[in-house]
Motif scaffolding. Structure first.
Motif, PDB file in Angstrom:
ATOM      1  N   LEU A 273      27.127  53.680  33.395  1.00 59.96           N
ATOM      2  CA  LEU A 273      27.628  52.431  33.785  1.00 59.96           C
ATOM      3  C   LEU A 273      28.927  52.531  34.374  1.00 59.96           C
ATOM      4  N   VAL A 274      29.808  53.483  33.709  1.00 63.71           N
ATOM      5  CA  VAL A 274      31.122  53.845  34.347  1.00 63.71           C
ATOM      6  C   VAL A 274      31.015  54.463  35.949  1.00 63.71           C
ATOM      7  N   GLY A 275      30.048  55.329  36.130  1.00 63.08           N
ATOM      8  CA  GLY A 275      29.564  55.799  37.481  1.00 63.08           C
ATOM      9  C   GLY A 275      29.541  54.546  38.498  1.00 63.08           C
ATOM     10  N   ILE A 276      28.580  53.761  38.113  1.00 62.28           N
ATOM     11  CA  ILE A 276      28.454  52.608  38.757  1.00 62.28           C
ATOM     12  C   ILE A 276      29.428  51.515  38.870  1.00 62.28           C
ATOM     13  N   LEU A 277      30.360  51.195  38.138  1.00 65.41           N
ATOM     14  CA  LEU A 277      31.431  50.507  38.328  1.00 65.41           C
ATOM     15  C   LEU A 277      32.562  51.050  39.297  1.00 65.41           C
ATOM     16  N   LEU A 278      32.702  52.419  39.188  1.00 70.18           N
ATOM     17  CA  LEU A 278      33.653  52.983  39.833  1.00 70.18           C
ATOM     18  C   LEU A 278      33.393  53.160  41.441  1.00 70.18           C
ATOM     19  N   CYS A 279      31.709  52.822  41.656  1.00 73.02           N
ATOM     20  CA  CYS A 279      31.489  53.145  42.864  1.00 73.02           C
ATOM     21  C   CYS A 279      31.637  51.554  43.736  1.00 73.02           C
ATOM     22  N   SER A 280      31.532  50.644  42.820  1.00 72.58           N
ATOM     23  CA  SER A 280      31.305  49.181  43.518  1.00 72.58           C
ATOM     24  C   SER A 280      32.567  48.253  43.286  1.00 72.58           C
ATOM     25  N   MET A 281      33.362  48.326  42.234  1.00 72.57           N
ATOM     26  CA  MET A 281      34.155  47.491  41.707  1.00 72.57           C
ATOM     27  C   MET A 281      35.278  47.133  42.545  1.00 72.57           C
ATOM     28  N   LEU A 282      36.016  48.247  42.941  1.00 68.28           N
ATOM     29  CA  LEU A 282      37.190  47.972  43.809  1.00 68.28           C
ATOM     30  C   LEU A 282      37.047  47.773  45.287  1.00 68.28           C
ATOM     31  N   GLY A 283      35.840  48.248  45.818  1.00 65.72           N
ATOM     32  CA  GLY A 283      35.805  47.761  47.341  1.00 65.72           C
ATOM     33  C   GLY A 283      34.599  46.932  47.489  1.00 65.72           C
ATOM     34  N   GLY A 284      33.862  46.483  46.686  1.00 60.99           N
ATOM     35  CA  GLY A 284      32.648  45.653  47.235  1.00 60.99           C
ATOM     36  C   GLY A 284      31.745  46.255  48.070  1.00 60.99           C
ATOM     37  N   MET A 285      31.244  45.516  48.984  1.00 58.77           N
ATOM     38  CA  MET A 285      30.201  46.234  49.879  1.00 58.77           C
ATOM     39  C   MET A 285      30.690  47.199  50.865  1.00 58.77           C
ATOM     40  N   LYS A 286      31.787  47.185  51.155  1.00 51.15           N
ATOM     41  CA  LYS A 286      32.425  48.159  51.958  1.00 51.15           C
ATOM     42  C   LYS A 286      32.297  49.553  51.140  1.00 51.15           C
ATOM     43  N   ALA A 287      32.832  49.477  49.849  1.00 54.01           N
ATOM     44  CA  ALA A 287      32.657  50.695  48.948  1.00 54.01           C
ATOM     45  C   ALA A 287      31.284  51.201  48.859  1.00 54.01           C
ATOM     46  N   VAL A 288      30.360  50.272  48.420  1.00 56.74           N
ATOM     47  CA  VAL A 288      29.066  50.528  48.206  1.00 56.74           C
ATOM     48  C   VAL A 288      28.232  51.228  49.177  1.00 56.74           C
ATOM     49  N   THR A 289      28.567  50.506  50.551  1.00 60.71           N
ATOM     50  CA  THR A 289      28.076  51.114  51.531  1.00 60.71           C
ATOM     51  C   THR A 289      28.389  52.519  51.737  1.00 60.71           C
ATOM     52  N   TRP A 290      29.284  53.069  51.969  1.00 59.44           N
ATOM     53  CA  TRP A 290      29.826  54.325  52.277  1.00 59.44           C
ATOM     54  C   TRP A 290      29.327  55.355  50.773  1.00 59.44           C
ATOM     55  N   THR A 291      29.421  54.932  49.694  1.00 55.65           N
ATOM     56  CA  THR A 291      28.886  55.670  48.544  1.00 55.65           C
ATOM     57  C   THR A 291      27.149  55.622  49.059  1.00 55.65           C
TER      58      THR A 291
ATOM     59  N   GLY B  51      36.147  39.440  53.914  1.00 54.82           N
ATOM     60  CA  GLY B  51      34.972  39.935  54.772  1.00 54.82           C
ATOM     61  C   GLY B  51      34.641  41.406  54.543  1.00 54.82           C
ATOM     62  N   GLU B  52      35.642  42.242  54.073  1.00 55.00           N
ATOM     63  CA  GLU B  52      35.483  43.745  53.926  1.00 55.00           C
ATOM     64  C   GLU B  52      34.650  43.763  52.393  1.00 55.00           C
ATOM     65  N   TYR B  53      35.126  43.018  51.561  1.00 55.40           N
ATOM     66  CA  TYR B  53      34.362  42.990  50.223  1.00 55.40           C
ATOM     67  C   TYR B  53      32.991  42.626  49.932  1.00 55.40           C
ATOM     68  N   TYR B  54      32.776  41.440  50.990  1.00 56.16           N
ATOM     69  CA  TYR B  54      31.491  40.904  50.767  1.00 56.16           C
ATOM     70  C   TYR B  54      30.398  41.377  51.791  1.00 56.16           C
ATOM     71  N   VAL B  55      30.784  41.865  52.984  1.00 58.18           N
ATOM     72  CA  VAL B  55      30.108  41.970  54.165  1.00 58.18           C
ATOM     73  C   VAL B  55      30.475  43.387  54.814  1.00 58.18           C
ATOM     74  N   ALA B  56      31.342  44.091  54.107  1.00 57.26           N
ATOM     75  CA  ALA B  56      31.880  45.727  54.914  1.00 57.26           C
ATOM     76  C   ALA B  56      32.366  45.441  56.212  1.00 57.26           C
TER      77      ALA B  56
END
Length: 667
Positions: free
Chosen positions: A200-218, A72-77
């Motif tokens: 691309l490295v910057g993009i992956l660091l923001c999203s790969m580990l935390g999914g939507m949760k990480a993407v939201t706060w970044t 749930g955290e990964y897909y919808v924060a």
């Protein structure tokens, strides 16, 4: 249950204002430090490195801290994002590299006609708020294909939704990575292809580990950077030119000066007599194409999966509605300023030309971007003074001065180059680069997540391995995200068509393929599986056929559909002449003749004169009509499905869909 990262806990949510307040203050302090270093003589290259690498490092830290092993955290924060911050994250997700880097450039080039992009993209959020976002939140899906499968039943609708999502999102994410390449190649002084993979490295660091949760706060952090970076240069220009630091108010004066300069340049012979005035409407788009583009962009906005996903993350339906309003406000801040940005940039360029600037005394910014192939003078890259002087010297009667008709500036560098054009300190140019990078990274994160989630959740989990444990699902999601990201980076490194066109294609694809079935799925209970499949296949198919046919097979398309084209008799005769020349040619001359024929055909291959950028104008009505006709000719959905549609439209009550592995811990 303990949370893995601060971004998931209640303490984090309650302290968001303080956390991002400190972040904003720190960012301003960072800019001031770099400004002082510039005054102390630190080389510009190091200032650029500081902006690019340190901002990416901050996003990466947020992304790593927000890592999660919960579905749930990964897909919808975790569905915990407050409407204000979700609006800010949506603003960053929306303000892509195309918006930040390309929007003002398009307005610079097209003038009044460029407002079609502003009106279409902004107006689309009205459709999102009224027709879609709250109801998708009530439905409780993880992805847009999830909704299609549950609403229409079976796997076919889900697979079709994934295919449409892939088509429009991959096109879009390629454009974002392309934008990161432009910015990094300029400010890190590296090869474009290498710069693409650095981004691309910057993009992956923001999203790969935390999914939507990480993407939201970044994305919240990225919005703060990009809006500050976008507004500061035009605030400075407005104050410098007119004494008022509100460019939106001084915009009218800038337009008047542009009009005066256009007349002055024509009188001096520094601009062609057929120069299209900046404020005159319908000089590039006729009324049909102007309003068709607005419609396609509006409907496409309401259909793009990476935007709709953001409204799955709010705590309630009410918060989803509020989130759309905040999204529109944060987007308005940039889009209300984009026309002024274009006007002030154009004013600086026109002033340079009107001052009868000698080719031997051109400013440094022309050569900076000329070396990257983004500024041309007299048909050649403006890499050196010698190259420019020699190229212009081959033009009979050339006065040796910079003329408007000789200058070609790539629209994608207007925003990046304006601080240098206006002679501002380099730190402002670095700030703008950081903003453009934030815009491209934030949208790329959202798009990659939309693609990876669709493939991992909708294809792998829902269709291939429904019993996959949580850990395996998340590993698959991350692997797919990595693969898609590398493919998009490779595509971007080949330097495809300009950013804005690629994005506009994505909007038409999403509008034709998703919008009819999505809106009728919410608002018309009688829509059934067969209707959905017919509408998606025919609507999307017509759109793709028109887009590909008029762009890549223009000669064949015109020969087949010439009777629907608005080409003039002269243009038709020219087509026949060029085709005969191609058929008669041989050897290398045949390739040259084909290119001339294909270029001409692209200008006249159409249905009723509609440009391919608005291909959804044909796909949309076909999609709606197919869903209605086929649904009425086949059995109605079950009563259970009709009751579910009714429940979707009621704000109160439980979420309709629940995932067996997604029960979130109490908080």
């Amino acid at each position: 249950m303990a949370q893995q990262a601060p971004a998931g806990g209640g303490d984090f949510i309650s302290n968001l204002g303080r956390i991002y307040g400190f972040y904003t203050g720190g960012f301003f302090g960072f800019v001031l430090v770099l400004a002082l270093l510039e005054q102390m003589g630190v080389p510009n290259r190091w200032i650029g490195y500081g902006f690019v690498f340190l901002t990416i490092a901050v996003y990466a830290v947020i992304g790593i801290l927000s890592r999660t092993s919960e579905v749930g955290e990964y897909y919808v924060a975790g569905r915990r994002v407050p409407s204000f911050y979700n609006g800010m994250a949506t603003g960053a997700d929306w303000m892509s590299g195309a918006s930040f880097v390309g929007m003002a450039g398009t307005l610079f080039l097209l003038g009044y006609d460029g407002l079609s992009f502003v009106l279409g993209w902004t107006g689309g959020y009205v459709l999102v708020a009224v027709l879609i976002a709250p109801f998708l939140r009530k439905f409780g899906a993880y992805t847009v294909p999830d909704f299609f499968s549950e609403r229409y039943g079976g796997s076919t609708a889900r697979v079709l939704a994934v295919l449409v999502l892939m088509a429009c999102s991959f096109t879009y994410v390629t454009a974002q990575i392309f934008a990161t390449g432009i910015i990094a190649s300029r400010f890190l002084d590296m090869d474009f292809t290498v710069a693409v993979y650095v981004g691309l490295v910057g993009i992956l660091l923001c999203s790969m580990l935390g999914g939507m949760k990480a993407v939201t706060w970044t994305q919240v952090a990225q919005y703060i950077v990009l809006i500050v970076a976008y507004l500061i240069p035009i605030v400075i220009l407005s104050a410098k030119k007119f004494g008022i630091p509100l460019p939106q108010l001084t915009y009218g004066q800038a337009l008047q000066e542009i009009t005066n300069l256009e007349q002055s340049m024509q009188q001096k012979g520094l601009a062609a007599q057929n120069l299209k005035p900046h404020v005159q409407p319908f000089t590039n788009y006729d009324p049909l194409n102007y309003f068709a583009l607005i419609l396609c962009l509006m409907v496409g906005t309401a259909s793009l999966p990476h935007i709709l996903m953001r409204y799955f993350t709010t705590p309630s339906v009410r918060e989803a509605r509020g989130s759309v309003a905040w999204s529109l406000f944060f987007i308005f801040l940039l889009y209300f300023s984009a026309p002024a940005y274009a006007a002030f940039s154009k004013l600086e360029v026109y002033t340079l030309i009107n001052n009868s600037t000698q080719l031997s005394a051109l400013p440094a910014w022309i050569f900076t971007y000329g070396k990257l192939g983004l500024v041309k003078i007299c048909g050649v890259d403006a890499a050196t003074t010698q190259a420019v002087v020699e190229a212009c010297g081959r033009i009979a009667g050339h006065p040796g001065l910079l003329r408007l008709q000789d200058l070609a500036i790539n629209t994608d560098v207007i925003v990046l180059s304006t601080p240098e054009i206006a002679g501002m300190p380099y730190v402002i140019a670095g700030l703008v680069a950081a903003g453009g990078l934030a815009a491209a990274l934030s949208t790329a994160d959202g798009l990659l997540l939309a693609i990876a989630n669709a493939l991992s959740h909708d294809i792998y989990y829902k269709m291939i391995n429904p019993n996959a444990p949580t850990r395996q699902r998340l590993i698959v999601a991350r692997v797919i995200l990595l693969i898609v990201a590398v493919l998009a980076a490779y595509t971007a490194s080949t330097r495809p068509a300009d950013i804005l066109s690629m994005v506009a294609w994505a909007f038409s694809l999403a509008a034709a393929g998703i919008f009819p079935a999505l809106t009728l799925g919410i608002w018309w209970k009688r829509a059934n599986t067969q209707g959905c499949i017919a509408g998606m296949v025919l609507g999307f198919g017509i759109c793709v056929y028109y887009l590909v046919g008029t762009r890549y097979f223009a000669v064949t398309f015109y020969e087949m559909w010439g009777w629907l084209s608005t080409a003039s008799p002269v243009a038709h005769d020219r087509f026949v002449e060029l085709k005969n020349a191609w058929m008669a040619a041989s050897g290398p001359a045949k390739d040259v003749a084909w290119r001339a024929l294909d270029t001409h055909a692209q200008g006249i291959a159409s249905w009723f004169g509609v440009r391919n950028i608005s291909a959804a104008l044909f796909g949309l009505p076909v999609g709606f009509a197919a869903i209605y006709i086929v649904s009425m000719m086949t059995p109605a959905p079950s009563q259970q499905v009709m009751d579910m549609v009714d429940a979707t439209r009621r704000p109160r009550g439980d979420t309709i869909m629940r995932d067996k592995d997604a029960e979130l811990p109490a908080h």
